[in-house]
Design a protein around this motif. Structure first.
Motif, PDB file in Angstrom:
ATOM      1  N   LEU A  86       0.816  -1.216   0.000  1.00 46.75           N
ATOM      2  CA  LEU A  86       0.000   0.000   0.000  1.00 46.75           C
ATOM      3  C   LEU A  86       0.847   1.263   0.000  1.00 46.75           C
ATOM      4  CD1 LEU A  86      -3.029   1.017   0.369  1.00 46.75           C
ATOM      5  CD2 LEU A  86      -2.379   1.316   2.782  1.00 46.75           C
ATOM      6  N   ASN A  87       0.740   2.046  -1.057  1.00 51.92           N
ATOM      7  CA  ASN A  87       1.250   3.411  -1.000  1.00 51.92           C
ATOM      8  C   ASN A  87       0.420   4.197   0.007  1.00 51.92           C
ATOM      9  OD1 ASN A  87       2.133   4.123  -4.509  1.00 51.92           O
ATOM     10  ND2 ASN A  87       3.297   3.088  -2.908  1.00 51.92           N
ATOM     11  N   GLY A  88       1.074   4.869   0.950  1.00 52.49           N
ATOM     12  CA  GLY A  88       0.339   5.576   1.980  1.00 52.49           C
ATOM     13  C   GLY A  88      -0.647   6.601   1.440  1.00 52.49           C
ATOM     14  N   GLU A  89      -0.331   7.190   0.289  1.00 50.85           N
ATOM     15  CA  GLU A  89      -1.220   8.209  -0.270  1.00 50.85           C
ATOM     16  C   GLU A  89      -2.544   7.626  -0.749  1.00 50.85           C
ATOM     17  OE1 GLU A  89       0.907  10.487  -3.178  1.00 50.85           O
ATOM     18  OE2 GLU A  89       2.211  11.420  -1.691  1.00 50.85           O
ATOM     19  N   VAL A  90      -2.613   6.307  -0.929  1.00 48.74           N
ATOM     20  CA  VAL A  90      -3.891   5.689  -1.281  1.00 48.74           C
ATOM     21  C   VAL A  90      -4.903   5.941  -0.173  1.00 48.74           C
ATOM     22  CG1 VAL A  90      -5.069   3.483  -1.700  1.00 48.74           C
ATOM     23  CG2 VAL A  90      -2.858   3.950  -2.779  1.00 48.74           C
ATOM     24  N   GLY A  91      -4.436   5.917   1.080  1.00 49.91           N
ATOM     25  CA  GLY A  91      -5.327   6.186   2.195  1.00 49.91           C
ATOM     26  C   GLY A  91      -5.906   7.585   2.156  1.00 49.91           C
ATOM     27  N   ARG A  92      -5.194   8.501   1.523  1.00 49.44           N
ATOM     28  CA  ARG A  92      -5.650   9.883   1.441  1.00 49.44           C
ATOM     29  C   ARG A  92      -6.583  10.109   0.256  1.00 49.44           C
ATOM     30  NH1 ARG A  92      -0.854  13.789   0.398  1.00 49.44           N
ATOM     31  NH2 ARG A  92      -0.143  12.728   2.299  1.00 49.44           N
ATOM     32  N   TYR A  93      -6.249   9.507  -0.882  1.00 52.72           N
ATOM     33  CA  TYR A  93      -6.960   9.816  -2.120  1.00 52.72           C
ATOM     34  C   TYR A  93      -8.019   8.784  -2.506  1.00 52.72           C
ATOM     35  CZ  TYR A  93      -3.274  13.272  -2.848  1.00 52.72           C
ATOM     36  OH  TYR A  93      -2.414  14.345  -2.705  1.00 52.72           O
ATOM     37  N   ALA A 129      10.508   9.776   7.826  1.00 48.82           N
ATOM     38  CA  ALA A 129       9.187  10.402   7.690  1.00 48.82           C
ATOM     39  C   ALA A 129       8.280   9.586   6.771  1.00 48.82           C
ATOM     40  CB  ALA A 129       9.349  11.825   7.158  1.00 48.82           C
ATOM     41  N   VAL A 130       8.821   9.024   5.699  1.00 49.26           N
ATOM     42  CA  VAL A 130       8.032   8.206   4.773  1.00 49.26           C
ATOM     43  C   VAL A 130       7.520   6.952   5.475  1.00 49.26           C
ATOM     44  CG1 VAL A 130       8.199   6.717   2.736  1.00 49.26           C
ATOM     45  CG2 VAL A 130       9.094   9.057   2.650  1.00 49.26           C
ATOM     46  N   ILE A 131       8.399   6.260   6.177  1.00 46.39           N
ATOM     47  CA  ILE A 131       8.013   5.033   6.868  1.00 46.39           C
ATOM     48  C   ILE A 131       6.983   5.336   7.948  1.00 46.39           C
ATOM     49  CG2 ILE A 131       8.844   3.176   8.358  1.00 46.39           C
ATOM     50  CD1 ILE A 131      11.531   3.354   6.827  1.00 46.39           C
ATOM     51  N   ALA A 132       7.189   6.410   8.690  1.00 47.27           N
ATOM     52  CA  ALA A 132       6.275   6.763   9.774  1.00 47.27           C
ATOM     53  C   ALA A 132       4.890   7.120   9.241  1.00 47.27           C
ATOM     54  CB  ALA A 132       6.840   7.922  10.584  1.00 47.27           C
ATOM     55  N   GLU A 133       4.842   7.854   8.128  1.00 48.54           N
ATOM     56  CA  GLU A 133       3.540   8.232   7.580  1.00 48.54           C
ATOM     57  C   GLU A 133       2.823   7.021   7.003  1.00 48.54           C
ATOM     58  OE1 GLU A 133       1.486  11.366   4.421  1.00 48.54           O
ATOM     59  OE2 GLU A 133       3.563  11.666   5.057  1.00 48.54           O
ATOM     60  N   ALA A 134       3.559   6.126   6.327  1.00 51.60           N
ATOM     61  CA  ALA A 134       2.936   4.906   5.808  1.00 51.60           C
ATOM     62  C   ALA A 134       2.363   4.080   6.949  1.00 51.60           C
ATOM     63  CB  ALA A 134       3.955   4.101   5.007  1.00 51.60           C
ATOM     64  N   ARG A 135       3.115   3.986   8.027  1.00 48.38           N
ATOM     65  CA  ARG A 135       2.634   3.237   9.190  1.00 48.38           C
ATOM     66  C   ARG A 135       1.375   3.879   9.772  1.00 48.38           C
ATOM     67  NH1 ARG A 135       6.147   2.918  14.668  1.00 48.38           N
ATOM     68  NH2 ARG A 135       5.407   5.073  14.745  1.00 48.38           N
ATOM     69  N   ALA A 136       1.359   5.207   9.851  1.00 46.76           N
ATOM     70  CA  ALA A 136       0.206   5.908  10.427  1.00 46.76           C
ATOM     71  C   ALA A 136      -1.058   5.660   9.613  1.00 46.76           C
ATOM     72  CB  ALA A 136       0.496   7.406  10.511  1.00 46.76           C
TER      73      ALA A 136
END
Length: 282
Positions: A86-93, A129-136
């Motif tokens: 999962l790309n973290g931005e999928v959770g946003r968009y 920061a990338v890893i932390a945001e993906a985890r969040a």
């Protein structure tokens, strides 16, 4: 030990010949653990382009608008739970995709924020920061980020230790075995695939869809035979804009039917495979 800036791969993990690996058994005597990894990603239309990259962006957006729903339907037909890179931005968009993945009880593992940006070349702070945001993002959907696949299978010399510090259990970037193994910092490497990955196979030059089916079946047959002596793991890596195209999706259905027709097969998620392996590790 720290892997920080150590450029010796044998400082990251030991060499082990497959014929010397201790015997592993999967639940219910399965010879092969099969995991299916839909890569659900977000691509930027503007990065690296002087003008909007409409052709590539829209092709990939088709996967999130159409293709992923075909994959979901096909996997559900065979009672297969996906393990989402999962790309973290999928959770946003794309909250609708997240809702359906949660309903299907798919596992979510980290895959950076966007496949438009690889980890390679990031500073340590930016990578943290990338890893932390993906985890969040994954935690917002009620899961722990247990697995990780780098965007484009990319890492820096810091990645493995940073993943460990963020509570990750397994990583998919090292496509060098047919069984999991423990890395020196405590992470587990799980078998992933470039050979059964629609991204390199269906982009230029593209193989035929019948060839993809043949490769899946041939791979399974060999692993199934070897699995009579010691268990094996088979990974099928998918991208919604590729396998989810109308002329390809039925091949995924056929391939899963072929595998499921055999006894002693375990369709599992990444975490389930790692847990079963870790419980027997010697």
């Amino acid at each position: 030990m720290s892997t920080d800036m150590n450029t010796d791969p044998f400082a990251l993990f030991p060499y082990q010949a497959i014929i010397d690996r201790p015997r592993i058994t999967w639940p219910n005597g399965a010879r092969v653990a099969v995991w299916v990894i839909p890569n659900i990603e977000h691509f930027h239309i503007e990065i690296g382009a002087q003008a909007p990259d409409i052709r590539n962006h829209s092709r990939r957006d088709y996967g999130n608008r159409v293709g992923v729903w075909r994959i979901m339907e096909t996997l559900a037909k065979h009672d297969v739970r996906g393990t989402v890179a999962l790309n973290g931005e999928v959770g946003r968009y794309y909250p609708r995709i997240m809702e359906e993945a949660a309903r299907l009880k798919w596992e979510l593992m980290g895959h950076g924020l966007t496949n438009s940006v690889l980890l390679t070349g990031l500073s340590k702070d930016k990578e943290i920061a990338v890893i932390a945001e993906a985890r969040a993002v994954i935690e917002q959907w009620g899961q722990k980020m247990r697995g990780w696949l780098g965007p484009g299978l990319s890492e820096t010399w810091h990645t493995l230790d940073l993943l460990r510090e963020h509570g990750v259990d397994y990583v998919c970037d090292w496509v060098n075995d047919d069984l999991p193994y423990r890395m020196n910092n405590g992470l587990y490497s799980i078998p992933y695939s470039i050979e059964l990955n629609d991204m390199p196979l269906f982009n230029m030059p593209s193989i035929g869809i019948d060839e993809f089916y043949r490769r899946i079946c041939e791979t399974f047959d060999v692993l199934y035979e070897e699995g009579a002596k010691n268990a094996r793991v088979m990974a099928i890596a998918l991208h919604p804009f590729l396998i989810g195209a109308a002329h390809r999706i039925r091949t995924l259905d056929r391939a899963l039917s072929y595998i499921a027709a055999h006894g002693n097969v375990w369709f599992a998620t990444g975490s389930e495979i790692i847990d079963a392996y870790r419980n027997q590790e010697k």
